[in-house]
Enzyme design. Sequence first.
Site, short mmCIF file in Angstrom:
data_model
loop_
_atom_site.label_atom_id
_atom_site.label_comp_id
_atom_site.label_asym_id
_atom_site.label_seq_id
_atom_site.Cartn_x
_atom_site.Cartn_y
_atom_site.Cartn_z
N CYS A 47 0.84 -1.21 0.00
CA CYS A 47 0.00 0.00 0.00
C CYS A 47 0.87 1.25 0.00
O CYS A 47 1.67 1.45 0.91
CB CYS A 47 -0.92 0.03 1.20
SG CYS A 47 -1.96 1.50 1.16
N GLY A 62 -10.88 -4.46 -9.43
CA GLY A 62 -10.94 -3.45 -8.38
C GLY A 62 -11.78 -2.26 -8.77
O GLY A 62 -13.00 -2.24 -8.55
C1 LIG Z 1 -10.45 2.74 -3.25
C2 LIG Z 1 -9.41 1.66 -3.24
C3 LIG Z 1 -9.08 1.02 -2.05
C4 LIG Z 1 -8.12 0.00 -2.02
N1 LIG Z 1 -7.82 -0.63 -0.84
C5 LIG Z 1 -6.94 -1.67 -0.83
C6 LIG Z 1 -6.70 -2.41 0.37
O1 LIG Z 1 -7.29 -2.15 1.42
N2 LIG Z 1 -5.78 -3.43 0.32
C7 LIG Z 1 -5.13 -3.77 -0.85
O2 LIG Z 1 -4.32 -4.71 -0.85
N3 LIG Z 1 -5.38 -3.10 -2.01
C8 LIG Z 1 -6.25 -2.07 -2.02
N4 LIG Z 1 -6.52 -1.41 -3.19
C9 LIG Z 1 -5.82 -1.83 -4.43
C10 LIG Z 1 -6.72 -2.73 -5.28
O3 LIG Z 1 -7.06 -3.92 -4.58
C11 LIG Z 1 -6.02 -3.10 -6.61
O4 LIG Z 1 -4.80 -3.77 -6.34
C12 LIG Z 1 -5.71 -1.88 -7.47
O5 LIG Z 1 -6.73 -0.91 -7.40
C13 LIG Z 1 -5.48 -2.26 -8.94
O6 LIG Z 1 -6.61 -2.89 -9.49
P1 LIG Z 1 -7.73 -2.08 -10.34
O7 LIG Z 1 -7.01 -1.29 -11.38
O8 LIG Z 1 -8.63 -3.13 -10.90
O9 LIG Z 1 -8.45 -1.18 -9.38
C14 LIG Z 1 -7.48 -0.38 -3.24
C15 LIG Z 1 -7.81 0.27 -4.43
C16 LIG Z 1 -8.77 1.26 -4.45
C17 LIG Z 1 -9.13 1.92 -5.77
#
Ligand SMILES: Cc1cc2nc3c(=O)[nH]c(=O)nc-3n(C[C@H](O)[C@H](O)[C@H](O)COP(=O)(O)O)c2cc1C
Length: 306
Positions: free
Chosen positions: A131, A267
Site C-alpha cells: 500500500c 478493483g
Molecule cells: C479505493 C481503493 C481502495 C483500495 N484498498 C486496498 C486495500 O485495502 N488493500 C489492498 O491490498 N489493495 C487495495 N486497493 C488496491 C486494489 O485492490 C487493486 O490492487 C488496485 O486498485 C489495482 O486494481 P484495479 O485497477 O482493478 O483497481 C485499493 C484500491 C482502491 C481503488
Amino acid sequence: MKTEIDFCGIKMKNPVTVASGTFGYGRGHSEFIDLNKLGAIITKGTSLKPKTGNKPPRICETDSGMMNCIGLENPGLDYFMEVDLPWLKKFDTPIIVNCFGGTEGTVEAYVEICKVLNTLPIDGVEINLSCPNVKAGCLAFGTTYEGVKEITTACRKVLTSKPLIVKLTPNVTDITLPAKGAEDAGADGISLINTLTAMKIDIEKRKPILSINTGGLSGPAIKPVAVRMVYQASHAVKIPVMGLGGIMNGDDAIEFMLAGAKCISMGSANLVDPESSIKAIAGIEDYMKRHNIEDINSIIGAVEMN
Ligand SMILES: Cc1cc2nc3c(=O)[nH]c(=O)nc-3n(C[C@H](O)[C@H](O)[C@H](O)COP(=O)(O)O)c2cc1C
C-alpha cells in the site's frame, strides 16, 4: 465448458475475484449482484485494531483511471469476526481476507493478525505488502527480495492452515525479485499489481488534489503495466499468480490469463459498475465459446511471444 480454477488450493467456480478495498466486505455490492457467482471474495484490507484513514480529499478521477489515498481505513478484525464474517459465510464463495500490519506496519504486527486469521473459517489470506498510502508503510517491505522474504517467512510460520497469498507492489524496477522473495519464503501464491504511486495537481490552487499529496493510481490506465508485470512474475516463479490492474471486462481478464495469471481480480471496475464482475464472468464464457475452449485452464500463460 469448465471454468473452475484451483488457486493455491482454493476452489473457485470461475477465475473472477473482487479486489481488496473496492468491494468492502460485500454487503453493498450484494444489493446488485449474487455473491454466490463470484470465484472468490477478497475483503477490504483489515488490521488487528480498527484504523482511521487519511483525511479527504482521498479519491479523484484521472484520465482512464482514478487515484486514492484512503489509508487502509477499516473497522478491525474483531468487528469483521463478529459482524461480516458470519454474514459472508452464508454464500457459497471462498473468502480471502486481505490484511496488513495496522498503524505499526511491523513484521510483528503482520504476524499477530495472521495468527488469528489462521483460526478463522476462511479460505485464504492475502498479505498486503504494497500500500503506497500509509506512513508506517508495508511498502517498506514490499519493494525488495529480502523484505518480502522476511515478512512472508514470519507470516508463513503462523499461517499453517490457510493458503498464503502475497500482494506485490508495481512500484519497483524488477517485479521478479519480490515475486521470488515470496516464493522462497513459502507463499502459496502472489497477487499483482497494487496501485502505482501517482500525483495530480490542481493548477488553479497550485496544490495536489489529494490530502496526502500522492495516491495510488488504478483502473484501465495501469492495465498494460500490470499485464507486463504478470507476464514477468509468472515466468519467474512456479507458484500461481493472481492478476489485477485495470480489468474492466471479460476480454481484459482473458488478456491477464494469457499473460500467465491463474485467476484475476477486479478493483476499480466495481466502483464504475457494481455488476462488472458478473458481466466479466459472462464475457469469459463468451470468449471460450467463440474460441472453442473447453477448459479455461488451457489459456493460462498461452500467449505466444513475437
Ligand atoms: C479505493 C481503493 C481502495 C483500495 N484498498 C486496498 C486495500 O485495502 N488493500 C489492498 O491490498 N489493495 C487495495 N486497493 C488496491 C486494489 O485492490 C487493486 O490492487 C488496485 O486498485 C489495482 O486494481 P484495479 O485497477 O482493478 O483497481 C485499493 C484500491 C482502491 C481503488
